[in-house]
Design a protein around this motif. Structure first.
Motif, PDB file in Angstrom:
ATOM      1  N   LEU A  59      49.457  -3.726 -81.355  1.00 44.00           N
ATOM      2  CA  LEU A  59      48.142  -3.206 -81.711  1.00 44.00           C
ATOM      3  C   LEU A  59      48.263  -2.472 -83.036  1.00 44.00           C
ATOM      4  CD1 LEU A  59      47.321  -1.745 -78.195  1.00 44.00           C
ATOM      5  CD2 LEU A  59      46.449  -3.879 -79.128  1.00 44.00           C
ATOM      6  N   ASP A  60      47.182  -2.439 -83.768  1.00 44.82           N
ATOM      7  CA  ASP A  60      47.221  -1.781 -85.075  1.00 44.82           C
ATOM      8  C   ASP A  60      45.956  -0.971 -85.273  1.00 44.82           C
ATOM      9  OD1 ASP A  60      47.578  -0.992 -87.649  1.00 44.82           O
ATOM     10  OD2 ASP A  60      47.600  -3.003 -88.524  1.00 44.82           O
ATOM     11  N   ALA A  61      46.098   0.352 -85.319  1.00 43.15           N
ATOM     12  CA  ALA A  61      44.935   1.221 -85.483  1.00 43.15           C
ATOM     13  C   ALA A  61      44.779   1.716 -86.915  1.00 43.15           C
ATOM     14  CB  ALA A  61      45.037   2.417 -84.528  1.00 43.15           C
ATOM     15  N   ASN A  62      45.746   1.426 -87.781  1.00 42.39           N
ATOM     16  CA  ASN A  62      45.640   1.836 -89.189  1.00 42.39           C
ATOM     17  C   ASN A  62      45.176   3.289 -89.371  1.00 42.39           C
ATOM     18  OD1 ASN A  62      46.497  -0.574 -90.443  1.00 42.39           O
ATOM     19  ND2 ASN A  62      44.516  -1.523 -90.058  1.00 42.39           N
ATOM     20  N   ARG A  63      45.725   4.187 -88.569  1.00 45.17           N
ATOM     21  CA  ARG A  63      45.443   5.632 -88.682  1.00 45.17           C
ATOM     22  C   ARG A  63      43.961   5.987 -88.501  1.00 45.17           C
ATOM     23  NH1 ARG A  63      49.164   7.862 -93.743  1.00 45.17           N
ATOM     24  NH2 ARG A  63      51.157   7.703 -92.688  1.00 45.17           N
ATOM     25  N   TRP A 117      55.589   2.484 -87.220  1.00 45.16           N
ATOM     26  CA  TRP A 117      55.166   2.981 -88.534  1.00 45.16           C
ATOM     27  C   TRP A 117      54.858   1.813 -89.462  1.00 45.16           C
ATOM     28  CZ3 TRP A 117      53.947   7.386 -87.111  1.00 45.16           C
ATOM     29  CH2 TRP A 117      54.819   8.345 -86.578  1.00 45.16           C
ATOM     30  N   ASP A 118      53.742   1.912 -90.173  1.00 44.46           N
ATOM     31  CA  ASP A 118      53.409   0.954 -91.223  1.00 44.46           C
ATOM     32  C   ASP A 118      53.066   1.756 -92.481  1.00 44.46           C
ATOM     33  OD1 ASP A 118      52.380  -0.974 -92.879  1.00 44.46           O
ATOM     34  OD2 ASP A 118      50.749  -1.606 -91.576  1.00 44.46           O
ATOM     35  N   GLU A 119      51.908   2.391 -92.517  1.00 46.20           N
ATOM     36  CA  GLU A 119      51.539   3.259 -93.648  1.00 46.20           C
ATOM     37  C   GLU A 119      52.626   4.312 -93.918  1.00 46.20           C
ATOM     38  OE1 GLU A 119      49.483   2.220 -91.322  1.00 46.20           O
ATOM     39  OE2 GLU A 119      47.504   1.790 -92.146  1.00 46.20           O
TER      40      GLU A 119
HETATM   41 MG   LIG Z   1      48.202  -1.919 -90.407  1.00 43.77          MG
END
Ligand SMILES: [Mg+2]
Ligand SMILES: O=C(O)CCC(=O)C1=CC=C[C@@H](O)[C@@H]1C(=O)O
Length: 326
Positions: free
Chosen positions: A163-167, A215-217
């Motif tokens: 899943l990806d919430a992008n902060r 972690w991505d960003e």
């Molecule tokens: Mg992302």
């Protein structure tokens, strides 16, 4: 002089629904470098991603031209102080030129679920191996996201859901999401990328809910170093945003060392750059499904066909050469 470099400019139409943060992306634009030395050739894509990269397309293009001039004159390339997109594209071209990027790619992507859950369930049941899928969350109601994630895990036995919430979530919204994923289903979430606005809030969420995060960003935050932390399962490595191939390989090695999964992922490169990322992934992270399901966001491919993709291919030979020197 056997060295010869060219810089091409490309523009590819995108699917009408591609939104990056606050902006619709109608056209993907970038540069392709071609390095020739003797009989060998290497390509690299330099494509800053609007809303994500700090450098603009023209800044990246200008810097690339300066470096290509140095390279063609026989110099070695110092990529330590260049924009990430430029460092990535040039180092990839050098790697290909040196014959060091294996041809075999890992084209098994984590399918991105955009809208229809039934469609994804159907699609996953046809894929070989452990079912891995990716779903964006944080764009609509957190409760709805939680219910859909729960439904997927229930519907697809053995699924490893990313899943990806992008902060996007406040701690409260993240909690609302988690409330709708029943505790026995939480292990079906391989990881949830960046649930909250700060790494500290995301770590607290992981601890409180038992849902693993990635972690991505944060990987691109100044001063980031890879370390083992409770609740953190993976780091997402987007080379166009991170920098040179060497920097990516260092991140992969550090992730392994810390017991984290290194996921090579796309920044919406064209099929040329995406194909190279699939090769990088097969070579460096053979046991991990990369996050490369972004061809479907385009309306055309560039030079290199992506497997089973029916989109028309724009050949490099049809592009304008914007820079070369005799
Ligand atoms: Mg992302
Ligand atoms: O991570 C993937 O599986 C695909 C890449 C991807 O989702 C993204 C790439 C680049 C910018 C973003 O819009 C998006 C993301 O949210 O991480």
């Amino acid at each position: 002089m056997t060295r010869h470099a060219k810089l091409y400019q490309y523009q590819l139409p995108m699917d009408s629904g591609v939104i990056l943060r606050a902006q619709r992306l109608a056209m993907r634009e970038g540069w392709v470098v071609e390095l020739r030395d003797g009989g060998r050739v290497g390509y690299g894509e330099i494509a800053p991603l609007p809303e994500f990269s700090t450098e603009s397309l023209s800044q990246a293009g200008e810097q690339a031209q300066t470096l290509l001039t140095q390279w063609q004159a026989g110099g070695s390339l110092d990529l330590s102080d260049t924009y990430p997109s430029v460092a990535f594209g040039l180092s990839m071209a050098l790697l290909e030129l040196a014959g060091e990027l294996p041809a075999q790619g890992n084209y098994q992507v984590a399918p991105l679920c955009s809208g229809d859950p039934d469609e994804l369930v159907e699609h996953l049941s046809q894929l070989p191996g452990e079912p891995v899928a990716k779903m964006k969350v944080g764009m609509y109601e957190a409760v709805r996201d939680g219910m859909i994630a729960n439904m997927f895990i229930e519907a697809v036995p053995g699924i490893r859901l990313r899943l990806d919430a992008n902060r996007q979530w406040t701690p409260l919204k993240a909690r609302q999401f988690a409330k709708y994923v029943s505790p026995q289903h939480r292990a079906g979430i391989a990881f949830l990328e960046e649930p909250c606005r700060t790494p500290a809030e995301s770590l607290a969420f992981a601890e409180e809910t038992g849902i693993a995060i990635a972690w991505d960003e944060t990987v691109r935050d100044p001063g980031f170093t890879v370390k083992a932390e409770p609740g953190v399962a993976a780091i997402v490595i987007k080379p166009t945003l991170v920098g040179s191939v060497q920097r990516c390989l260092d991140l992969v090695a550090d992730a392994r060392e810390a017991g984290l999964i290194p996921v090579i992922s796309s920044s919406l490169e064209s099929s040329l750059g995406l194909g190279q990322l699939a090769r990088l992934a097969a070579w460096q992270t053979p046991e991990v499904v990369p996050g490369l399901d972004t061809m479907q966001l385009f309306q055309a491919q560039l030079e290199t066909p992506w497997p089973d993709c029916a989109l028309p291919i724009t050949p490099l030979s049809s592009l304008e050469v914007v820079w070369q020197q005799d």
